[in-house]
Design an enzyme around this catalytic site. Sequence first.
Site, PDB file in Angstrom:
ATOM      1  N   SER A   1       0.754  -0.937   0.015  1.00 39.05           N
ATOM      2  CA  SER A   1       0.002   0.110  -0.066  1.00 39.05           C
ATOM      3  C   SER A   1       0.740   1.362   0.136  1.00 39.05           C
ATOM      4  O   SER A   1       0.397   2.226  -0.103  1.00 39.05           O
ATOM      5  CB  SER A   1      -0.941   0.072   1.160  1.00 39.05           C
ATOM      6  OG  SER A   1      -1.945  -0.943   0.893  1.00 39.05           O
TER       7      SER A   1
ATOM      8  N   LYS B   1       0.129   3.302  -3.133  1.00 33.48           N
ATOM      9  CA  LYS B   1      -0.820   4.243  -3.089  1.00 33.48           C
ATOM     10  C   LYS B   1      -0.328   5.917  -3.203  1.00 33.48           C
ATOM     11  O   LYS B   1      -1.212   6.605  -3.665  1.00 33.48           O
ATOM     12  CB  LYS B   1      -1.693   3.855  -2.003  1.00 33.48           C
ATOM     13  CG  LYS B   1      -2.435   2.417  -2.031  1.00 33.48           C
ATOM     14  CD  LYS B   1      -3.115   2.229  -0.964  1.00 33.48           C
ATOM     15  CE  LYS B   1      -3.831   0.705  -1.006  1.00 33.48           C
ATOM     16  NZ  LYS B   1      -4.427   0.138   0.200  1.00 33.48           N
TER      17      LYS B   1
ATOM     18  N   TYR C   1      -3.731  -2.614 -10.246  1.00 33.58           N
ATOM     19  CA  TYR C   1      -3.700  -2.453  -8.573  1.00 33.58           C
ATOM     20  C   TYR C   1      -2.752  -3.237  -8.018  1.00 33.58           C
ATOM     21  O   TYR C   1      -1.995  -3.017  -7.288  1.00 33.58           O
ATOM     22  CB  TYR C   1      -5.223  -2.384  -8.060  1.00 33.58           C
ATOM     23  CG  TYR C   1      -5.034  -2.421  -6.492  1.00 33.58           C
ATOM     24  CD1 TYR C   1      -4.783  -1.127  -5.811  1.00 33.58           C
ATOM     25  CD2 TYR C   1      -5.411  -3.356  -5.719  1.00 33.58           C
ATOM     26  CE1 TYR C   1      -4.744  -1.283  -4.259  1.00 33.58           C
ATOM     27  CE2 TYR C   1      -5.306  -3.570  -4.357  1.00 33.58           C
ATOM     28  CZ  TYR C   1      -5.024  -2.359  -3.926  1.00 33.58           C
ATOM     29  OH  TYR C   1      -4.960  -2.379  -2.311  1.00 33.58           O
TER      30      TYR C   1
ATOM     31  N   TYR D   1      -4.638   3.912   8.096  1.00 35.55           N
ATOM     32  CA  TYR D   1      -6.077   3.386   8.111  1.00 35.55           C
ATOM     33  C   TYR D   1      -6.699   3.708   9.470  1.00 35.55           C
ATOM     34  O   TYR D   1      -6.585   4.780   9.965  1.00 35.55           O
ATOM     35  CB  TYR D   1      -6.240   1.889   8.067  1.00 35.55           C
ATOM     36  CG  TYR D   1      -5.200   1.129   6.816  1.00 35.55           C
ATOM     37  CD1 TYR D   1      -5.732   1.756   5.559  1.00 35.55           C
ATOM     38  CD2 TYR D   1      -4.036   0.498   6.998  1.00 35.55           C
ATOM     39  CE1 TYR D   1      -4.920   1.437   4.466  1.00 35.55           C
ATOM     40  CE2 TYR D   1      -3.255   0.406   5.788  1.00 35.55           C
ATOM     41  CZ  TYR D   1      -3.758   0.703   4.567  1.00 35.55           C
ATOM     42  OH  TYR D   1      -2.782   0.558   3.534  1.00 35.55           O
TER      43      TYR D   1
ATOM     44  N   VAL E   1       1.147  -3.787   3.769  1.00 35.66           N
ATOM     45  CA  VAL E   1       1.069  -5.183   4.455  1.00 35.66           C
ATOM     46  C   VAL E   1       2.490  -5.870   4.210  1.00 35.66           C
ATOM     47  O   VAL E   1       2.588  -6.868   4.686  1.00 35.66           O
ATOM     48  CB  VAL E   1      -0.119  -5.808   4.067  1.00 35.66           C
ATOM     49  CG1 VAL E   1      -1.417  -5.430   4.780  1.00 35.66           C
ATOM     50  CG2 VAL E   1      -0.331  -6.073   2.698  1.00 35.66           C
TER      51      VAL E   1
HETATM   52  N1  LIG Z   1      -2.528  -2.516   3.341  1.00 36.96           N
HETATM   53  C1  LIG Z   1      -2.033  -2.963   2.278  1.00 36.96           C
HETATM   54  O1  LIG Z   1      -1.042  -2.874   1.867  1.00 36.96           O
HETATM   55  C2  LIG Z   1      -3.119  -3.657   1.332  1.00 36.96           C
HETATM   56  C3  LIG Z   1      -2.419  -3.684   0.095  1.00 36.96           C
HETATM   57  C4  LIG Z   1      -2.782  -5.343  -0.735  1.00 36.96           C
HETATM   58  N2  LIG Z   1      -2.367  -5.303  -1.950  1.00 36.96           N
HETATM   59  C5  LIG Z   1      -4.281  -5.276  -0.565  1.00 36.96           C
HETATM   60  O2  LIG Z   1      -4.905  -4.908  -1.425  1.00 36.96           O
HETATM   61  O3  LIG Z   1      -4.948  -6.196   0.469  1.00 36.96           O
END
Ligand SMILES: NC(=O)CC[C@H](N)C(=O)O
Length: 311
Positions: A63, A66, A190, A241, A259
């Site tokens: 993420s 992003k 994505y 988050y 993650v």
């Molecule tokens: N928090 C994350 O890094 C989530 C990204 C992961 N690719 C997902 O879509 O679940």
Amino acid sequence: MDLTRIIETIVGQMRDADDRGVVASYIPELAKIDPARFGIAIATADGRMVKGGDADTGFSIQSISKVFALTLALGKVGDQLWKRVGREPSGSAFNSIVQLEREAGIPRNPFINAGAIVIADINLAGHRPREAIGEQLRFLHYLTEDDSIAVDNAVARSETETGFRNIALANYMRAFGNIAQPVDLVLGTYFHQCAIEMSCSQLALAGRFLMLGGAHPAGGRVVSERRARRICALMLTCGHYDASGDFAYRIGMPGKSGVGGGILAIVPGVASIAVWSPGLNETGNSHLGTVALERLADATGWSVFSARAFS
Ligand SMILES: NC(=O)CC[C@H](N)C(=O)O
């Protein structure tokens, strides 16, 4: 302040830590990563790089991508983007679907999965997924001045095979008219964006434009000063988050987690910091990465809320 000493101390403490969190397993390829890993890299505004531990080992940025995807999408559509994505903390988990029904398919912010999938749709417009990913990689090559950054295809495949929640989010938003292109192509973009592999050193370099108010350290401008400030504001309020408040309280830096266990944190005008430890806490953010940044903030006074960071 002896930053090298501070980093050495933190690396030693993190190496010996017993509680390392839990490595993400819902993407099977990520579950293979050794929880003993820890790396940290700091690119400073005066052009130094201070690093320690596994700072040059590549990991899945997940993420954290992003932030770069949002920067690209804002470059394409500007403030029109905010008609399709909000700018408020969600108070929910990164992969939550609950708010989407009440809020008619408009995700709360660009850093929860739903928001990032809309951003992927914007970045995909007029392209094939391969081209959209190529554009993201070229952007990272430009930011880091390092052309070796690439997608880990095994991670992308692993998530494509198991990404049922993201598939649900994308279809749900498409039903509200907030995904313009075929869901499989948007998700392909994505998943590959999330599967980009970078080291802490590379990530710290990539974050320099946010530390420098939008300027590229080699000259020229990546984004305007105002846009850099606003991206940092979103990182501070939404980057972790439903733990964004806790991260602001404990660390006080705009930050974005993934993650894969990485966190990019920015001290405007001072430093671009990347940490990596694969074990996560219950909110899906790197456990030791967060602890390490907390120690760094305490030792240096680096925080957007600290007068010491700017003196
Ligand atoms: N928090 C994350 O890094 C989530 C990204 C992961 N690719 C997902 O879509 O679940």
